[in-house]
Design a protein around this motif. Structure first.
Motif, short mmCIF file in Angstrom:
data_model
loop_
_atom_site.label_atom_id
_atom_site.label_comp_id
_atom_site.label_asym_id
_atom_site.label_seq_id
_atom_site.Cartn_x
_atom_site.Cartn_y
_atom_site.Cartn_z
N ASN A 28 5.78 -25.57 -12.25
CA ASN A 28 6.47 -27.00 -12.63
C ASN A 28 7.23 -26.61 -14.16
O ASN A 28 8.40 -27.16 -14.27
N HIS A 29 6.86 -25.78 -14.94
CA HIS A 29 7.42 -25.72 -16.17
C HIS A 29 8.63 -24.73 -16.09
O HIS A 29 9.96 -24.99 -16.51
N ILE A 30 8.77 -23.85 -15.04
CA ILE A 30 10.06 -22.90 -14.59
C ILE A 30 10.94 -23.77 -14.03
O ILE A 30 12.20 -23.71 -14.35
N GLU A 31 10.29 -24.62 -13.14
CA GLU A 31 11.49 -25.55 -12.43
C GLU A 31 12.04 -26.51 -13.27
O GLU A 31 13.29 -26.98 -13.33
N GLN A 32 11.48 -26.84 -14.32
CA GLN A 32 12.10 -28.01 -15.23
C GLN A 32 12.94 -27.43 -16.19
O GLN A 32 13.85 -27.96 -16.65
N ARG A 33 12.70 -26.25 -16.61
CA ARG A 33 13.29 -25.66 -17.69
C ARG A 33 14.56 -24.49 -17.13
O ARG A 33 15.39 -23.98 -18.09
N PHE A 34 14.20 -23.81 -16.26
CA PHE A 34 15.16 -22.96 -15.52
C PHE A 34 15.49 -23.23 -14.07
O PHE A 34 14.89 -22.82 -13.18
N ILE A 103 6.29 -16.85 -22.09
CA ILE A 103 6.24 -18.15 -22.19
C ILE A 103 4.73 -18.48 -22.12
O ILE A 103 4.03 -18.21 -21.12
N THR A 104 4.29 -19.42 -22.88
CA THR A 104 2.85 -19.79 -22.72
C THR A 104 3.05 -21.44 -22.62
O THR A 104 3.51 -21.98 -23.55
N VAL A 105 2.75 -21.95 -21.47
CA VAL A 105 3.11 -23.36 -21.07
C VAL A 105 1.95 -24.33 -22.03
O VAL A 105 2.67 -25.22 -22.65
N GLN A 106 0.76 -24.00 -22.07
CA GLN A 106 -0.01 -25.04 -22.85
C GLN A 106 -0.02 -25.03 -24.41
O GLN A 106 -0.14 -25.88 -25.10
N ASP A 107 0.31 -23.74 -24.89
CA ASP A 107 0.46 -23.58 -26.41
C ASP A 107 1.95 -23.93 -26.79
O ASP A 107 2.21 -24.05 -28.12
#
Length: 526
Positions: A28-34, A103-107
């Motif tokens: 989800n993090h990758i899809e939102q930012r890249f 990249i660390t999602v939570q931190d």
């Protein structure tokens, strides 16, 4: 950009985040930012503690990074990598060396930006400070307990059990006799001293006479050495004080020589240390100057003279380790079918010449019931490997025979997935057009539901296509590495006599990823 998602879950921590949840959050993090994602690879270590950096998923991630398949590593939390500051610095240095973003999602750490990289360094500094502070506090506490003669933790030495004693408002751990284990240890020592055995001879004797460890397992030379040299059971006599002082140990100031009266056992704290071997943490004997010695709270069951007799016996069995003969080609490379690295032995013939043999140390030490592999002449297996090398030299296409089969998709798989994706897009386009016409009708909710299903299907196909792309890149990198190894093989064969035996052995180690003998067939992987 090519992304690698790394997930890990410790087998003993039920509350830790599952790998599937970590994967979902990272995706989800990758899809939102890249928006531009060329490939997406998933690396999982489920059931591995963070103190052990030698994990299959982590190793594969590093291999793919070295092969140029990954541009950015994404993890859920920074502790998914490791808990040790040195381990993390080594890992992050490896990423920096290969110019990999992290990249660390939570931190909230993202080294794709200058600010994110600065935050990474700050996080590393504060994490290191916290680790060092905790380490010093724990070490000081353990040193205080050891100086008082109490047991500081860990498995009890052979001959003792651990018990708790109450001393006013505090309770501490100390050692009490386990008579069954004392008899067991004394029996081993009697055999060792009466027969003037070396450790290897003692191991062989135990195997032949079915003397096992306390758990019923095979007794190795390492286990025997640890049992024989443990000083905790020895009387605290002045002679033992002099022994530790001569070794350069740190003797506690509250345990002066005049107090060593032979009535207590001995506490030696810091006798072992963590050492990194092939990426794994292993306990090994620390230098004597690191040992902290004090009079123990527990009672002894061994005299100082018996202990010195054991130490003297070790001194009788020293020998030179300088190699007399050349190394065979596969020394340190060849493995038995049981998984053990095969050792080598020399046999002198009647004419004075010497032949070299490979044998399984597990069979030699634990018997044929542990492994039924027979020894084999080194020249035979070395010759088989050289025949393979010559085959690779003369025909580059044969390299593929000796590559590990990966999860390479069929060539038409990617095309089939792209066709399915196009079909989904066409259906979504038609449904969207129908929705524009019937947005206020009762059919609108059904059209929307169908569009959502197709969107899920499209995203699933997209992930599959990214995985195919990653596998194809991995296969290409594997082939590139294999061709580089072929060049090394050609150099070896063309200049075989100009290389020393050690140099030929080193080349074989670098070229061969796997080399296993099952008694009939030699399995080789580059």
């Amino acid at each position: 950009m090519n992304f690698g998602i790394y997930c890990r879950k410790s087998y003993f921590v039920d509350t830790s985040e599952s790998t599937q949840m970590q994967l979902s959050m990272c995706k989800n993090h990758i899809e939102q930012r890249f928006p531009e994602v060329s490939s997406l690879a998933f690396y999982e270590d489920d059931g591995y503690v963070r103190s052990d950096m030698d994990r299959p998923g982590m190793n594969q991630l590093k291999e793919d990074i070295a092969a140029g398949l990954i541009d950015c590593v994404v993890i859920y939390k920074i502790d998914r990598v490791c808990s040790d500051m040195m381990d993390f610095c080594t890992f992050y240095s490896y990423l920096k060396e290969h110019e990999i973003k992290f990249i660390t999602v939570q931190d909230g750490i993202d080294t794709t930006t200058p600010l994110g990289e600065a935050m990474m360094y700050l996080a590393v500094i504060f994490s290191g400070l916290e680790v060092r502070t905790d380490s010093l506090r724990i070490t000081d506490n353990m040193n205080h307990l050891a100086a008082s003669g109490f047991w500081c933790g860990g498995r009890a030495p052979v001959g003792y059990d651990i018990t708790t004693i109450d001393l006013g408002s505090k309770s501490h751990k100390t050692l009490i006799f386990n008579q069954e284990e004392i008899d067991y240890k004394n029996n081993l020592i009697d055999i060792f001293l009466e027969n003037s055995f070396s450790l290897q001879s003692m191991e062989t004797y135990c195997k032949n006479n079915r003397i096992t460890s306390l758990k019923g397992n095979f007794l190795s030379t390492t286990q025997l050495y640890n049992i024989f040299t443990s000083p905790h059971c020895v009387q605290d006599t002045p002679a033992m004080y002099d022994y530790f002082e001569a070794k350069g140990c740190m003797i506690d100031e509250n345990s002066p020589r005049e107090k060593w009266d032979g009535q207590h056992g001995i506490i030696v704290y810091g006798r072992t240390m963590e050492k990194r071997v092939n990426g794994k943490k292993r306990h090994s004997l620390a230098p004597p100057e690191k040992w902290r010695v004090s009079i123990g709270f527990h009672k002894p069951y061994m005299t100082d003279q018996r202990f010195f007799s054991i130490m003297a016996q070790f001194g009788h069995n020293t020998f030179s380790k300088v190699a007399k003969y050349d190394l065979p080609l596969l020394k340190g490379v060849l493995r038995c079918k049981c998984g053990r690295t095969m050792s080598m032995s020399r046999k002198q013939k009647a004419d004075g010449s010497v032949s070299t043999w490979y044998y399984c140390p597990k069979r030699m030490r634990a018997g044929a019931e542990a492994c039924d592999m027979r020894q084999i002449k080194a020249d035979l297996l070395d010759g088989k490997v050289l025949d393979v090398f010559k085959e690779i030299q003369h025909n580059p296409a044969t390299v593929k025979k000796y590559l590990k089969d990966g999860k390479r998709p069929a060539r038409d798989s990617s095309a089939a997935v792209r066709a399915q994706m196009e079909t989904c897009q066409e259906k979504i386009g038609k449904l969207t057009a129908a929705l524009a016409v019937n947005n206020e009708s009762a059919a609108a909710k059904y059209i929307i539901g169908e569009i959502e299903k197709l969107d899920i299907e499209y995203n699933t196909l997209k992930s599959k296509l990214l995985n195919f792309a990653a596998e194809e890149r991995r296969a290409a990198a594997q082939m590139k590495s294999a061709m580089e190894k072929r060049e090394a093989i050609i150099r070896l064969l063309d200049n075989f006599d100009s290389f020393t035996a050690n140099e030929r052995n080193e080349i074989a180690k670098n070229v061969l990823k796997e080399c296993t003998w099952d008694g009939e067939t030699l399995f080789i992987m580059l």
